[in-house]
Design a protein around this motif. Structure first.
Motif, PDB file in Angstrom:
ATOM      1  N   VAL A   1       0.857  -1.183   0.000  1.00  0.00           N
ATOM      2  CA  VAL A   1       0.000   0.000   0.000  1.00  0.00           C
ATOM      3  C   VAL A   1       0.894   1.235   0.000  1.00  0.00           C
ATOM      4  O   VAL A   1       2.014   1.213   0.524  1.00  0.00           O
ATOM      5  N   ILE A   2       0.389   2.314  -0.593  1.00  0.00           N
ATOM      6  CA  ILE A   2       1.182   3.537  -0.711  1.00  0.00           C
ATOM      7  C   ILE A   2       0.257   4.733  -0.582  1.00  0.00           C
ATOM      8  O   ILE A   2      -0.911   4.675  -0.977  1.00  0.00           O
ATOM      9  N   ASP A   3       0.784   5.814  -0.016  1.00  0.00           N
ATOM     10  CA  ASP A   3       0.027   7.061   0.098  1.00  0.00           C
ATOM     11  C   ASP A   3       1.012   8.216  -0.020  1.00  0.00           C
ATOM     12  O   ASP A   3       2.209   8.055   0.235  1.00  0.00           O
ATOM     13  N   ALA A   4       0.514   9.363  -0.408  1.00  0.00           N
ATOM     14  CA  ALA A   4       1.371  10.536  -0.555  1.00  0.00           C
ATOM     15  C   ALA A   4       0.494  11.774  -0.590  1.00  0.00           C
ATOM     16  O   ALA A   4      -0.691  11.705  -0.933  1.00  0.00           O
ATOM     17  N   GLY A   5       1.066  12.908  -0.219  1.00  0.00           N
ATOM     18  CA  GLY A   5       0.309  14.146  -0.282  1.00  0.00           C
ATOM     19  C   GLY A   5       1.119  15.324   0.207  1.00  0.00           C
ATOM     20  O   GLY A   5       2.262  15.199   0.658  1.00  0.00           O
ATOM     21  N   ARG A   6       0.506  16.499   0.108  1.00  0.00           N
ATOM     22  CA  ARG A   6       1.113  17.740   0.587  1.00  0.00           C
ATOM     23  C   ARG A   6       0.092  18.459   1.455  1.00  0.00           C
ATOM     24  O   ARG A   6      -1.076  18.594   1.086  1.00  0.00           O
ATOM     25  N   VAL A   7       0.539  18.906   2.618  1.00  0.00           N
ATOM     26  CA  VAL A   7      -0.292  19.695   3.525  1.00  0.00           C
ATOM     27  C   VAL A   7       0.510  20.931   3.882  1.00  0.00           C
ATOM     28  O   VAL A   7       1.509  20.853   4.606  1.00  0.00           O
ATOM     29  N   GLY A   8       0.109  22.075   3.350  1.00  0.00           N
ATOM     30  CA  GLY A   8       0.873  23.295   3.585  1.00  0.00           C
ATOM     31  C   GLY A   8       2.306  23.127   3.115  1.00  0.00           C
ATOM     32  O   GLY A   8       2.561  22.806   1.953  1.00  0.00           O
ATOM     33  N   GLN A   9       3.247  23.316   4.033  1.00  0.00           N
ATOM     34  CA  GLN A   9       4.666  23.188   3.690  1.00  0.00           C
ATOM     35  C   GLN A   9       5.227  21.806   4.028  1.00  0.00           C
ATOM     36  O   GLN A   9       6.446  21.638   4.048  1.00  0.00           O
ATOM     37  N   LEU A  10       4.373  20.856   4.276  1.00  0.00           N
ATOM     38  CA  LEU A  10       4.816  19.503   4.588  1.00  0.00           C
ATOM     39  C   LEU A  10       4.518  18.564   3.418  1.00  0.00           C
ATOM     40  O   LEU A  10       3.424  18.585   2.854  1.00  0.00           O
ATOM     41  N   GLU A  11       5.509  17.746   3.062  1.00  0.00           N
ATOM     42  CA  GLU A  11       5.339  16.700   2.052  1.00  0.00           C
ATOM     43  C   GLU A  11       5.327  15.352   2.767  1.00  0.00           C
ATOM     44  O   GLU A  11       6.184  15.094   3.626  1.00  0.00           O
ATOM     45  N   ILE A  12       4.380  14.499   2.409  1.00  0.00           N
ATOM     46  CA  ILE A  12       4.220  13.216   3.087  1.00  0.00           C
ATOM     47  C   ILE A  12       4.331  12.088   2.071  1.00  0.00           C
ATOM     48  O   ILE A  12       3.741  12.152   0.981  1.00  0.00           O
ATOM     49  N   ARG A  13       5.119  11.071   2.413  1.00  0.00           N
ATOM     50  CA  ARG A  13       5.169   9.820   1.653  1.00  0.00           C
ATOM     51  C   ARG A  13       5.021   8.676   2.647  1.00  0.00           C
ATOM     52  O   ARG A  13       5.589   8.712   3.753  1.00  0.00           O
ATOM     53  N   ALA A  14       4.295   7.661   2.249  1.00  0.00           N
ATOM     54  CA  ALA A  14       4.083   6.515   3.127  1.00  0.00           C
ATOM     55  C   ALA A  14       3.908   5.262   2.277  1.00  0.00           C
ATOM     56  O   ALA A  14       3.268   5.306   1.220  1.00  0.00           O
TER      57      ALA A  14
END
Length: 275
Positions: free
Chosen positions: A42-55
């Motif tokens: 499983v994979i997820d990713a996104g951007r929230v404001g100035q934070l980049e997220i990868r999982a």
């Protein structure tokens, strides 16, 4: 009749990066696991404001060879534009329903924080209560709660704290690490080495806690032992520190977690939050 290829799996640029002697199971065909609602990867990713997220979370080579279910779980979400919540759980290999325990732990811990934080402040929100809610869910899900044994590490990151970065808090039960990647080095947040059997449900000792501020160019990493151990013990730490100097694309991130190294065939899970 077409002959079967000797090597099974991705080739070319998608073939796992060899970081030492290859795993014995590197080219062995995967077997489907018996739990239909728990996929291999499983994979997820996104951007929230100035934070980049990868999982991402993926079965290790041993589970793939044996046709066993992935026991790692992660969860990521945002609370408005103010917080990013992340959790990882590493189901204990000997527990027959560890994957269910890990699912319950992540779901209920993040659910509690998503409920508590909008009406509270990161400094005062009870992070340990998130662990308690997870513990109750794992323990009360049915008979033989020990069959659902799992670690749990959770973090809450607040965006743009007073213009000085992004402050965060993290807590855990078990040995799944949290680290800060800064200046090309992974720094552990939890200094105390926990007992290998410390886990949900009904942990025996107090939870580990940590807090800090994530500055521009740094990343907060939550991982299970399938990533934490090779980062600590092998050249994988150097490889991932270089690969994660900046946020990679989601597919590149998943490929980076699929390195090949003998003796490190556990499930692999990591959530990375870059400032």
């Amino acid at each position: 009749m077409t002959a079967m290829k000797e090597f099974w799996g991705d080739t070319g640029v998608f073939r796992p990066r060899e970081l030492g002697p290859p795993s014995r199971t590197a080219g062995v065909p995967w077997r489907l696991d018996p739990v239909a609602d728990v996929p291999d990867t499983v994979i997820d990713a996104g951007r929230v404001g100035q934070l980049e997220i990868r999982a991402a979370s993926a079965r290790g080579a041993t589970h793939r060879e044996r046709g066993e279910v992935r026991q790692d779980v992660f969860g990521v979400t945002s609370v408005g534009d103010r917080y990013v919540l992340a959790a990882v759980a590493d189901g204990l290999g000997a527990a027959s329903h560890a994957h269910r325990g890990a699912q319950l732990a992540v779901r209920h811990a993040i659910g509690y924080l998503a409920w508590a934080l909008p009406g509270s402040d990161l400094d005062v929100v009870d992070m340990v209560s998130a662990l308690r809610k997870a513990d109750e869910a794992v323990r009360n899900a049915g008979p033989a709660p020990e069959s659902r044994s799992t670690t749990l590490t959770i973090a809450a990151i607040e965006l743009g704290w007073a213009g000085q970065g992004h402050r965060f808090r993290a807590v855990r039960v078990g040995d799944s690490p949290a680290l800060v990647l800064t200046g090309g080095t992974f720094l552990p947040l939890f200094v105390k080495r926990t007992q290998a059997d410390e886990c949900l449900p009904s942990p025996r000792g107090p939870a580990d806690g940590a807090r800090g501020v994530l500055h521009a160019g740094e990343a907060l990493v939550l991982a299970t032992s399938g990533i934490g151990r090779p980062v600590r013990e092998t050249t994988v730490g150097t490889y991932l520190a270089q690969s994660w100097a900046e946020p990679p694309g989601p597919v590149a991130y998943l490929h980076q977690l699929h390195f090949d190294l003998r003796g490190f065939d556990e499930d692999r899970t990591a959530v990375v939050v870059w400032a």
